[in-house]
Write a protein that holds these residues in place. Structure first.
Motif, PDB file in Angstrom:
ATOM      1  N   MET A  15      -0.601  -3.517  -3.761  1.00 55.72           N
ATOM      2  CA  MET A  15      -0.152  -2.915  -5.016  1.00 55.72           C
ATOM      3  C   MET A  15      -0.741  -3.633  -6.221  1.00 55.72           C
ATOM      4  SD  MET A  15       3.862  -2.260  -4.149  1.00 55.72           S
ATOM      5  CE  MET A  15       4.338  -1.513  -2.570  1.00 55.72           C
ATOM      6  N   LEU A  16      -0.820  -4.946  -6.143  1.00 58.92           N
ATOM      7  CA  LEU A  16      -1.331  -5.721  -7.263  1.00 58.92           C
ATOM      8  C   LEU A  16      -2.831  -5.533  -7.485  1.00 58.92           C
ATOM      9  CD1 LEU A  16       0.642  -9.052  -6.721  1.00 58.92           C
ATOM     10  CD2 LEU A  16       1.011  -7.359  -8.524  1.00 58.92           C
ATOM     11  N   SER A  17      -3.501  -4.944  -6.512  1.00 58.43           N
ATOM     12  CA  SER A  17      -4.935  -4.687  -6.652  1.00 58.43           C
ATOM     13  C   SER A  17      -5.238  -3.203  -6.829  1.00 58.43           C
ATOM     14  CB  SER A  17      -5.688  -5.227  -5.432  1.00 58.43           C
ATOM     15  OG  SER A  17      -5.281  -4.558  -4.249  1.00 58.43           O
ATOM     16  N   ALA A  18      -4.204  -2.396  -7.037  1.00 58.12           N
ATOM     17  CA  ALA A  18      -4.401  -0.955  -7.206  1.00 58.12           C
ATOM     18  C   ALA A  18      -5.121  -0.654  -8.518  1.00 58.12           C
ATOM     19  CB  ALA A  18      -3.058  -0.235  -7.170  1.00 58.12           C
ATOM     20  N   GLY A  19      -5.980   0.358  -8.474  1.00 59.40           N
ATOM     21  CA  GLY A  19      -6.647   0.805  -9.691  1.00 59.40           C
ATOM     22  C   GLY A  19      -7.352  -0.321 -10.422  1.00 59.40           C
ATOM     23  N   ARG A  52      -6.487  -5.291 -11.332  1.00 56.68           N
ATOM     24  CA  ARG A  52      -7.156  -6.586 -11.163  1.00 56.68           C
ATOM     25  C   ARG A  52      -7.567  -7.187 -12.506  1.00 56.68           C
ATOM     26  NH1 ARG A  52      -9.268  -3.230  -7.354  1.00 56.68           N
ATOM     27  NH2 ARG A  52      -8.962  -3.757  -5.140  1.00 56.68           N
ATOM     28  N   ARG A  53      -7.877  -6.326 -13.474  1.00 60.40           N
ATOM     29  CA  ARG A  53      -8.224  -6.817 -14.809  1.00 60.40           C
ATOM     30  C   ARG A  53      -7.098  -7.672 -15.372  1.00 60.40           C
ATOM     31  NH1 ARG A  53     -10.032  -1.166 -17.718  1.00 60.40           N
ATOM     32  NH2 ARG A  53     -12.065  -0.856 -16.715  1.00 60.40           N
ATOM     33  N   TYR A  54      -5.878  -7.206 -15.182  1.00 65.75           N
ATOM     34  CA  TYR A  54      -4.724  -7.886 -15.756  1.00 65.75           C
ATOM     35  C   TYR A  54      -4.304  -9.075 -14.895  1.00 65.75           C
ATOM     36  CZ  TYR A  54      -4.751  -3.595 -18.433  1.00 65.75           C
ATOM     37  OH  TYR A  54      -5.135  -2.546 -19.243  1.00 65.75           O
ATOM     38  N   VAL A  55      -4.546  -8.973 -13.583  1.00 60.26           N
ATOM     39  CA  VAL A  55      -4.291 -10.115 -12.711  1.00 60.26           C
ATOM     40  C   VAL A  55      -5.175 -11.280 -13.129  1.00 60.26           C
ATOM     41  CG1 VAL A  55      -4.446 -11.004 -10.354  1.00 60.26           C
ATOM     42  CG2 VAL A  55      -3.559  -8.694 -10.750  1.00 60.26           C
ATOM     43  N   GLY A  56      -6.453 -10.988 -13.391  1.00 64.39           N
ATOM     44  CA  GLY A  56      -7.397 -12.020 -13.787  1.00 64.39           C
ATOM     45  C   GLY A  56      -7.024 -12.696 -15.088  1.00 64.39           C
ATOM     46  N   LYS A  57      -6.337 -11.965 -15.970  1.00 68.28           N
ATOM     47  CA  LYS A  57      -5.912 -12.530 -17.246  1.00 68.28           C
ATOM     48  C   LYS A  57      -4.547 -13.209 -17.161  1.00 68.28           C
ATOM     49  CE  LYS A  57      -8.343  -9.147 -20.152  1.00 68.28           C
ATOM     50  NZ  LYS A  57      -8.174  -8.082 -21.178  1.00 68.28           N
ATOM     51  N   GLY A  58      -3.923 -13.137 -15.981  1.00 73.00           N
ATOM     52  CA  GLY A  58      -2.575 -13.669 -15.858  1.00 73.00           C
ATOM     53  C   GLY A  58      -1.583 -12.892 -16.688  1.00 73.00           C
ATOM     54  N   ALA A  59      -1.814 -11.583 -16.812  1.00 74.27           N
ATOM     55  CA  ALA A  59      -1.016 -10.757 -17.726  1.00 74.27           C
ATOM     56  C   ALA A  59      -0.323  -9.617 -16.994  1.00 74.27           C
ATOM     57  CB  ALA A  59      -1.904 -10.199 -18.838  1.00 74.27           C
ATOM     58  N   LEU A  60       0.245  -9.912 -15.818  1.00 66.15           N
ATOM     59  CA  LEU A  60       1.033  -8.925 -15.085  1.00 66.15           C
ATOM     60  C   LEU A  60       2.369  -9.535 -14.690  1.00 66.15           C
ATOM     61  CD1 LEU A  60      -1.113  -6.896 -12.487  1.00 66.15           C
ATOM     62  CD2 LEU A  60      -0.052  -6.069 -14.592  1.00 66.15           C
ATOM     63  N   ILE A  61       3.393  -8.711 -14.719  1.00 65.10           N
ATOM     64  CA  ILE A  61       4.705  -9.087 -14.210  1.00 65.10           C
ATOM     65  C   ILE A  61       5.146  -8.015 -13.232  1.00 65.10           C
ATOM     66  CG2 ILE A  61       7.141  -9.435 -14.788  1.00 65.10           C
ATOM     67  CD1 ILE A  61       6.269 -10.518 -17.480  1.00 65.10           C
ATOM     68  N   ASP A  84       5.428 -16.227  -7.560  1.00 61.30           N
ATOM     69  CA  ASP A  84       4.216 -15.564  -8.034  1.00 61.30           C
ATOM     70  C   ASP A  84       3.245 -15.352  -6.885  1.00 61.30           C
ATOM     71  OD1 ASP A  84       1.710 -17.569  -8.275  1.00 61.30           O
ATOM     72  OD2 ASP A  84       3.558 -18.676  -8.627  1.00 61.30           O
ATOM     73  N   ILE A  85       2.420 -14.338  -7.050  1.00 62.91           N
ATOM     74  CA  ILE A  85       1.330 -14.034  -6.127  1.00 62.91           C
ATOM     75  C   ILE A  85       0.064 -13.908  -6.955  1.00 62.91           C
ATOM     76  CG2 ILE A  85       0.339 -12.336  -4.539  1.00 62.91           C
ATOM     77  CD1 ILE A  85       3.123 -11.604  -3.644  1.00 62.91           C
ATOM     78  N   ASP A  86      -0.912 -14.747  -6.684  1.00 61.38           N
ATOM     79  CA  ASP A  86      -2.189 -14.719  -7.408  1.00 61.38           C
ATOM     80  C   ASP A  86      -1.993 -14.793  -8.925  1.00 61.38           C
ATOM     81  OD1 ASP A  86      -3.411 -14.453  -4.933  1.00 61.38           O
ATOM     82  OD2 ASP A  86      -3.537 -12.267  -5.059  1.00 61.38           O
ATOM     83  N   GLY A  87      -1.010 -15.556  -9.352  1.00 62.03           N
ATOM     84  CA  GLY A  87      -0.760 -15.700 -10.777  1.00 62.03           C
ATOM     85  C   GLY A  87       0.110 -14.619 -11.387  1.00 62.03           C
ATOM     86  N   VAL A  88       0.530 -13.640 -10.590  1.00 59.13           N
ATOM     87  CA  VAL A  88       1.412 -12.583 -11.073  1.00 59.13           C
ATOM     88  C   VAL A  88       2.858 -13.001 -10.820  1.00 59.13           C
ATOM     89  CG1 VAL A  88       2.114 -10.173 -10.840  1.00 59.13           C
ATOM     90  CG2 VAL A  88      -0.302 -10.800 -10.601  1.00 59.13           C
TER      91      VAL A  88
END
Length: 310
Positions: free
Chosen positions: A151-155, A158-167, A206-210
């Protein structure tokens, strides 16, 4: 004359909001108001590079800028009349300020979370690749980590995961399974979600910074609500949310406490007592990205079963 106490009491009410709201990371007041309930947001996009010609000249690009007004639509109000005898007999326990604090803590704040979850979930369900429906019973300690990673890699998430900007918000069952997972090595702990040591305690990891936040009060964790009187899931239509993902960069809850009025006995015609009136105006907005003006920062997974009243 009635006095508007909104500015006097607002700091207290906002503090309660930070303490009790699970969605407080998304709350912002940094908006430019155009009118009583409308604010301004600018969208911009540009074309990209083109091949350079050594024969001279420059390629022409294009840009588009649109000023978009956003209007708050969640307009709520309530009033309480406290009879003078009730105040006397309870030694002022039933004072207007106590009622106000309890109301905002137990009613307004949970509703704000419920509105946030349902608004984000509804928007995500309109987007291809950003929603799913999974029976909660199909989650196991063996597959929960893999499902969340997917789910965290959907669509474009990943852009937001890389920025540490997902909750990500998850229900208690999923957090329990994640805690038992052998594939997941991070620590799950009770902590506070607000800054400065002020916040509601819940399990967070957290998972991968999320950041993953457990939603213990699952009565506010549905994809649709009826807000006619308080907030209740819609029978045969609403689904419990398993996982909801959003970025604070593009998802904002904008509160605007419009009016809080207090009348002493004799200053109104509704009875022999103290009258409290409260109107709250707010909304949650999911903004498009700044690259192609598409929404790509949210995701929801809901249970396959619909809500049954009872």
């Amino acid at each position: 004359m009635a006095l508007n106490y909104a500015e006097v009491w607002t700091p207290d009410l906002l503090e309660i909001m930070e303490q009790e709201s699970l969605t407080s990371p998304f709350v912002t007041t940094a908006v430019k108001w155009l009118s009583a309930k409308t604010f301004h947001f600018t969208q911009m996009s540009t074309s990209g590079y083109k091949s350079h010609s050594r024969a001279g000249g420059w390629n022409k690009g294009t840009f588009a800028q649109t000023d978009v007004p956003y209007t708050l639509g969640h307009d709520r109000d309530i009033s309480f009349l406290v009879d003078k005898i009730d105040v006397d007999e309870t030694n002022e326990t039933a004072s207007i300020k106590n009622i106000s604090e309890v109301f905002h803590k137990t009613q307004q704040i949970p509703e704000m979370d419920a509105y946030f979850y349902s608004k984000v979930a509804t928007e995500a369900q309109k987007l291809d690749g950003y929603h799913s429906s999974t029976a909660l019973s199909s989650y196991t300690k063996e597959n929960v980590y893999g499902k969340l990673k997917s789910m965290l890699s959907a669509g474009k998430l990943r852009r937001y995961v890389g920025k540490g900007a997902l909750i990500a918000y998850v229900n208690s069952t999923i957090m329990d399974l994640l805690e038992q997972s052998t594939d997941f090595s991070r620590k799950i702990e009770m902590t506070q979600i607000a800054e400065g040591g002020i916040g509601i305690e819940t399990r967070i990891t957290d998972i991968d910074g999320v950041t993953l936040i457990e939603v213990i009060d699952d009565e506010r964790f549905y994809d649709k609500f009826d807000f006619t009187d308080g907030f209740v899931p819609v029978a045969s239509t609403s689904h419990k949310i398993n996982v909801l993902i959003a970025s604070p960069l593009t998802v904002k809850t904008v509160p605007k406490i419009s009016s809080i009025y207090y009348f002493n006995p004799g200053q109104h015609t509704e009875g022999d007592g103290y009258l409290y009136q409260d109107r709250s105006l707010s909304d949650t907005f999911i903004f498009p990205n700044g690259k192609d003006n598409k929404i790509d920062s949210i995701y929801v997974d809901v249970d396959t079963e619909t809500y049954t009243a009872g």
